[in-house]
Design a protein around this motif. Structure first.
Motif, PDB file in Angstrom:
ATOM      1  N   SER A 158       0.835  -1.183   0.000  1.00 23.69           N
ATOM      2  CA  SER A 158       0.000   0.000   0.000  1.00 23.69           C
ATOM      3  C   SER A 158       0.874   1.239   0.000  1.00 23.69           C
ATOM      4  O   SER A 158       1.952   1.236   0.542  1.00 23.69           O
ATOM      5  N   PRO A 159       0.382   2.295  -0.626  1.00 26.37           N
ATOM      6  CA  PRO A 159       1.174   3.515  -0.670  1.00 26.37           C
ATOM      7  C   PRO A 159       1.338   4.095   0.734  1.00 26.37           C
ATOM      8  O   PRO A 159       0.521   3.864   1.609  1.00 26.37           O
ATOM      9  N   VAL A 160       2.401   4.858   0.927  1.00 23.89           N
ATOM     10  CA  VAL A 160       2.639   5.511   2.205  1.00 23.89           C
ATOM     11  C   VAL A 160       1.507   6.497   2.442  1.00 23.89           C
ATOM     12  O   VAL A 160       1.069   7.186   1.523  1.00 23.89           O
ATOM     13  N   ASP A 161       1.042   6.548   3.681  1.00 24.59           N
ATOM     14  CA  ASP A 161      -0.017   7.495   4.010  1.00 24.59           C
ATOM     15  C   ASP A 161       0.575   8.894   3.939  1.00 24.59           C
ATOM     16  O   ASP A 161       1.405   9.265   4.750  1.00 24.59           O
ATOM     17  N   GLU A 162       0.166   9.642   2.948  1.00 21.25           N
ATOM     18  CA  GLU A 162       0.725  10.966   2.738  1.00 21.25           C
ATOM     19  C   GLU A 162      -0.267  12.063   3.115  1.00 21.25           C
ATOM     20  O   GLU A 162      -0.238  13.150   2.563  1.00 21.25           O
ATOM     21  N   THR A 163      -1.113  11.772   4.089  1.00 18.74           N
ATOM     22  CA  THR A 163      -1.991  12.798   4.602  1.00 18.74           C
ATOM     23  C   THR A 163      -1.314  13.438   5.798  1.00 18.74           C
ATOM     24  O   THR A 163      -0.445  12.856   6.421  1.00 18.74           O
ATOM     25  N   MET A 164      -1.699  14.636   6.094  1.00 15.18           N
ATOM     26  CA  MET A 164      -1.125  15.327   7.245  1.00 15.18           C
ATOM     27  C   MET A 164      -2.015  15.096   8.450  1.00 15.18           C
ATOM     28  O   MET A 164      -3.233  15.174   8.363  1.00 15.18           O
ATOM     29  N   ALA A 165      -1.387  14.833   9.595  1.00 14.40           N
ATOM     30  CA  ALA A 165      -2.118  14.574  10.828  1.00 14.40           C
ATOM     31  C   ALA A 165      -2.728  15.850  11.398  1.00 14.40           C
ATOM     32  O   ALA A 165      -3.579  15.795  12.267  1.00 14.40           O
ATOM     33  N   GLY A 166      -2.315  16.965  10.910  1.00 16.52           N
ATOM     34  CA  GLY A 166      -2.795  18.262  11.389  1.00 16.52           C
ATOM     35  C   GLY A 166      -1.900  19.332  10.797  1.00 16.52           C
ATOM     36  O   GLY A 166      -1.063  19.060   9.938  1.00 16.52           O
ATOM     37  N   PRO A 167      -2.047  20.561  11.268  1.00 12.67           N
ATOM     38  CA  PRO A 167      -1.212  21.630  10.720  1.00 12.67           C
ATOM     39  C   PRO A 167       0.251  21.444  11.118  1.00 12.67           C
ATOM     40  O   PRO A 167       0.562  20.833  12.144  1.00 12.67           O
ATOM     41  N   VAL A 168       1.138  21.971  10.300  1.00  9.17           N
ATOM     42  CA  VAL A 168       2.565  21.991  10.610  1.00  9.17           C
ATOM     43  C   VAL A 168       2.960  23.457  10.721  1.00  9.17           C
ATOM     44  O   VAL A 168       2.531  24.293   9.927  1.00  9.17           O
ATOM     45  N   ARG A 169       3.755  23.758  11.747  1.00  8.64           N
ATOM     46  CA  ARG A 169       4.098  25.149  12.049  1.00  8.64           C
ATOM     47  C   ARG A 169       5.604  25.284  12.207  1.00  8.64           C
ATOM     48  O   ARG A 169       6.240  24.474  12.874  1.00  8.64           O
ATOM     49  N   LEU A 170       6.158  26.319  11.592  1.00  6.36           N
ATOM     50  CA  LEU A 170       7.575  26.637  11.746  1.00  6.36           C
ATOM     51  C   LEU A 170       7.686  28.075  12.237  1.00  6.36           C
ATOM     52  O   LEU A 170       7.136  28.992  11.629  1.00  6.36           O
ATOM     53  N   GLU A 174      -0.706  22.618  -5.062  1.00  7.45           N
ATOM     54  CA  GLU A 174      -0.926  21.186  -4.815  1.00  7.45           C
ATOM     55  C   GLU A 174       0.372  20.384  -4.873  1.00  7.45           C
ATOM     56  O   GLU A 174       0.593  19.490  -4.053  1.00  7.45           O
ATOM     57  N   GLU A 175       1.247  20.685  -5.825  1.00  7.96           N
ATOM     58  CA  GLU A 175       2.509  19.952  -5.948  1.00  7.96           C
ATOM     59  C   GLU A 175       3.389  20.151  -4.710  1.00  7.96           C
ATOM     60  O   GLU A 175       3.987  19.211  -4.195  1.00  7.96           O
ATOM     61  N   GLN A 176       3.461  21.390  -4.217  1.00 13.96           N
ATOM     62  CA  GLN A 176       4.255  21.667  -3.014  1.00 13.96           C
ATOM     63  C   GLN A 176       3.630  21.026  -1.780  1.00 13.96           C
ATOM     64  O   GLN A 176       4.339  20.546  -0.894  1.00 13.96           O
ATOM     65  N   LEU A 177       2.302  21.016  -1.717  1.00 11.27           N
ATOM     66  CA  LEU A 177       1.618  20.375  -0.595  1.00 11.27           C
ATOM     67  C   LEU A 177       1.887  18.871  -0.598  1.00 11.27           C
ATOM     68  O   LEU A 177       2.155  18.279   0.451  1.00 11.27           O
ATOM     69  N   ALA A 178       1.856  18.257  -1.770  1.00  6.51           N
ATOM     70  CA  ALA A 178       2.152  16.821  -1.869  1.00  6.51           C
ATOM     71  C   ALA A 178       3.585  16.533  -1.427  1.00  6.51           C
ATOM     72  O   ALA A 178       3.840  15.560  -0.704  1.00  6.51           O
ATOM     73  N   THR A 179       4.517  17.388  -1.817  1.00 16.48           N
ATOM     74  CA  THR A 179       5.916  17.224  -1.401  1.00 16.48           C
ATOM     75  C   THR A 179       6.045  17.362   0.107  1.00 16.48           C
ATOM     76  O   THR A 179       6.749  16.574   0.763  1.00 16.48           O
ATOM     77  N   LEU A 180       5.364  18.347   0.679  1.00 15.01           N
ATOM     78  CA  LEU A 180       5.400  18.535   2.131  1.00 15.01           C
ATOM     79  C   LEU A 180       4.855  17.305   2.851  1.00 15.01           C
ATOM     80  O   LEU A 180       5.434  16.835   3.831  1.00 15.01           O
ATOM     81  N   ARG A 181       3.752  16.774   2.358  1.00 17.88           N
ATOM     82  CA  ARG A 181       3.171  15.568   2.969  1.00 17.88           C
ATOM     83  C   ARG A 181       4.156  14.401   2.927  1.00 17.88           C
ATOM     84  O   ARG A 181       4.324  13.678   3.907  1.00 17.88           O
ATOM     85  N   GLU A 182       4.799  14.211   1.776  1.00 20.27           N
ATOM     86  CA  GLU A 182       5.792  13.131   1.642  1.00 20.27           C
ATOM     87  C   GLU A 182       6.942  13.331   2.615  1.00 20.27           C
ATOM     88  O   GLU A 182       7.405  12.379   3.252  1.00 20.27           O
ATOM     89  N   ARG A 183       7.413  14.554   2.718  1.00 14.78           N
ATOM     90  CA  ARG A 183       8.533  14.844   3.619  1.00 14.78           C
ATOM     91  C   ARG A 183       8.145  14.629   5.074  1.00 14.78           C
ATOM     92  O   ARG A 183       8.935  14.092   5.853  1.00 14.78           O
ATOM     93  N   LEU A 184       6.955  15.039   5.454  1.00 18.17           N
ATOM     94  CA  LEU A 184       6.496  14.819   6.831  1.00 18.17           C
ATOM     95  C   LEU A 184       6.386  13.324   7.124  1.00 18.17           C
ATOM     96  O   LEU A 184       6.748  12.869   8.215  1.00 18.17           O
ATOM     97  N   ALA A 185       5.893  12.556   6.157  1.00 19.95           N
ATOM     98  CA  ALA A 185       5.750  11.112   6.352  1.00 19.95           C
ATOM     99  C   ALA A 185       7.104  10.427   6.503  1.00 19.95           C
ATOM    100  O   ALA A 185       7.202   9.373   7.132  1.00 19.95           O
ATOM    101  N   ALA A 186       8.161  11.021   5.958  1.00 16.67           N
ATOM    102  CA  ALA A 186       9.493  10.418   6.018  1.00 16.67           C
ATOM    103  C   ALA A 186      10.214  10.676   7.342  1.00 16.67           C
ATOM    104  O   ALA A 186      11.244  10.071   7.612  1.00 16.67           O
TER     105      ALA A 186
END
Length: 190
Positions: A63-75, A112-124
């Motif tokens: 199954s693909p890696v879950d690339e949803t965000m668990a909530g907001p990310v803040r820096l 959308e492309e940047q959001l998808a990248t952010l999700r992938e990075r958070l999942a990693a």
């Protein structure tokens, strides 16, 4: 106790049957039932369709890696000689809010492309393995980066390589800089 052993034995036999269910069949669903096969034939999935060389119902594509965000990310970026204090928060839907000394304001959402990248990075990132703080006491007037996500918090001055989380910090810092340069925002104080 005796009933429990019988139940466990029945469950074990059931699991064994499930695990060997597709072995030895041919693409048309027939076979000698021995489960041995010739080693070179096709296996059969649960629906009777040939699965190709060495494939059974249990060896389906992962199954693909879950690339949803668990909530907001803040820096939050602070420090430096000038006493900078800036914040970016990205919601799971890509909505962005930035804040600085002038206050908080909405900004253009992440594409959308940047959001998808952010999700992938958070999942990693293995947030549980990160330290709470990675700050050098030898570096004065450094910027401090505080990342908050899914109940985890990290404070770093980026003098130490912390692995995959560095890409998350880079992306958020770049998005913040871009929005500050453009003067983005839909709130008051622009």
């Amino acid at each position: 106790m005796r009933g429990t052993r019988g139940w466990l034995l029945a469950a074990g036999v059931g699991v064994a049957l499930l695990l060997t269910g597709g072995c030895g069949g041919t693409a048309d669903g027939t076979g000698d039932g021995s489960g041995g096969g010739s080693g070179g034939g096709s296996s059969t999935t649960a629906d009777g369709v040939g699965g190709g060389e060495g494939r059974t119902e249990d060896s389906a594509a992962p199954s693909p890696v879950d690339e949803t965000m668990a909530g907001p990310v803040r820096l939050e970026i602070s420090g430096g000689i000038a006493g900078v204090h800036s914040v970016i928060e990205v919601a799971p839907d890509g909505a962005v809010e930035v804040a600085d000394r002038d206050g908080a304001r909405g900004a253009d959402p992440l594409p959308e492309e940047q959001l998808a990248t952010l999700r992938e990075r958070l999942a990693a990132v293995d947030f549980a393995a990160l330290p709470l703080a990675a700050v050098s006491d030898q570096a004065a007037d450094m910027f401090h980066y505080q990342l908050s996500y899914d109940g985890h918090r990290l404070l770093t001055d980026r003098t130490e390589d912390l692995g995959p989380v560095e890409a998350v910090i880079d992306q958020l810092a770049d998005a913040l800089s871009e929005r500050e340069r453009e003067g983005q925002g839909g709130g008051e104080g622009e």
